[in-house]
Design an enzyme around this catalytic site. Structure first.
Site, short mmCIF file in Angstrom:
data_model
loop_
_atom_site.label_atom_id
_atom_site.label_comp_id
_atom_site.label_asym_id
_atom_site.label_seq_id
_atom_site.Cartn_x
_atom_site.Cartn_y
_atom_site.Cartn_z
N GLU A 158 2.60 -9.89 32.73
CA GLU A 158 1.19 -10.27 32.58
C GLU A 158 1.05 -11.54 31.74
O GLU A 158 0.25 -12.42 32.05
CB GLU A 158 0.41 -9.13 31.93
N GLU A 164 1.81 4.83 2.00
CA GLU A 164 1.74 5.54 3.28
C GLU A 164 2.48 6.87 3.14
O GLU A 164 3.63 6.90 2.74
CB GLU A 164 2.36 4.70 4.40
N ASP A 168 0.84 -1.20 0.00
CA ASP A 168 0.00 0.00 0.00
C ASP A 168 0.88 1.25 0.00
O ASP A 168 2.10 1.17 -0.07
CB ASP A 168 -0.97 -0.01 1.18
N LYS A 187 -0.58 -15.40 32.47
CA LYS A 187 -1.53 -16.07 31.58
C LYS A 187 -1.09 -17.50 31.26
O LYS A 187 -1.89 -18.44 31.30
CB LYS A 187 -1.72 -15.26 30.30
#
EC number: 2.7.7.-
Length: 253
Positions: A145, A52, A50, A149
């Site tokens: 974190e 940008e 694409d 998990k």
């Protein structure tokens, strides 16, 4: 909508210049600079890449974007005031190795006063303490974190989440390594392959990445063992490099 379609670099650049003229016609003297970033700016765009672009505006507090597709190709144009763009270029968050590469490979299309070079120099000269702080924050806010998990998964499941969690941990590890070496990855597709080529990796990281890059994510026990080894490696690595995470005895406020 059958896109994206195959396009040559020349075809993309023709669109870029068409957009540039439209921007200048619409905003006139309010435009300080226009540049192309991403794979097109690096001149490594593929057949389906694409477009940008960034536009530096003189209007204070200007901050907006246009993102669209014709059905065949896609474009994103970000409009920011010089102050806002320079402020963002000087920031270091946990995903800096993936978000800030745009500032190191800007292809100027219109630049009346060297503004894009100023953006580049700002991103290049960020103080070391910001990287240090971002690394410590990444360890607490993401990796710690994630460790909770996968340890919960070991105890109570579901193991169906473990493959995607392993990918997230590998990506977070890549951000850790990128921040430490102050490098930006070329593309999101090449993050892991570029990360494992760096020197001084936390122990266990390369092994973890091999699972992810090969797609071998079905053996839960092997993944859990690899994740724990990497987490242990992070403890040793951070201590060796002086990345001290503040640990509160209870509640810090």
């Amino acid at each position: 909508m059958n896109g994206p379609i195959i396009m040559t670099r020349e075809e993309r650049m023709k669109i870029v210049h068409e957009i540039k003229e439209r921007i200048l016609d619409k905003y006139g003297d309010d435009v300080k600079a226009i540049g192309v970033y991403g794979s097109l700016g690096r001149q490594t765009d593929g057949p389906y890449s694409d477009i940008e672009m960034m536009c530096v505006m003189s209007t204070e507090e200007a901050e907006f974007s246009h993102e669209w597709t014709t059905g065949e190709w896609k474009v994103e144009v970000n409009f920011d005031s010089e102050e806002i763009l320079l402020d963002y270029a000087s920031q270091v968050e946990s995903d800096w190795p993936l978000t800030h590469g745009q500032f190191f490979s800007i292809l100027p299309i219109y630049d009346s006063g060297g503004y894009l070079e100023k953006v580049y120099q700002t991103a290049k000269s960020v103080e070391a303490q910001k990287f240090h702080d971002a690394i410590c924050a990444l360890i607490v806010e993401e990796l710690f974190e994630y460790a909770g998990k996968w340890r919960n998964i070991r105890v109570q499941g579901p193991t169906t989440f473990l493959p995607s969690l392993t990918v997230q941990v590998a990506m977070a590890g890549a951000m850790l390594i990128g921040l430490h070496h102050r490098i930006c990855y070329t593309t999101s597709a090449s993050v892991l392959t570029e990360a494992v080529k760096q020197s001084d990796l936390p122990s266990g990281y390369d092994h973890l990445c091999q699972f992810v890059m090969s797609g071998q994510l079905s053996d839960s026990e092997k993944l859990l063992e690899s994740l724990e080894n990497f987490w242990n490696g992070i403890q040793e690595w951070t201590e060796r490099h002086g990345y001290i995470v503040d640990v509160s005895k209870r509640i810090p406020f």
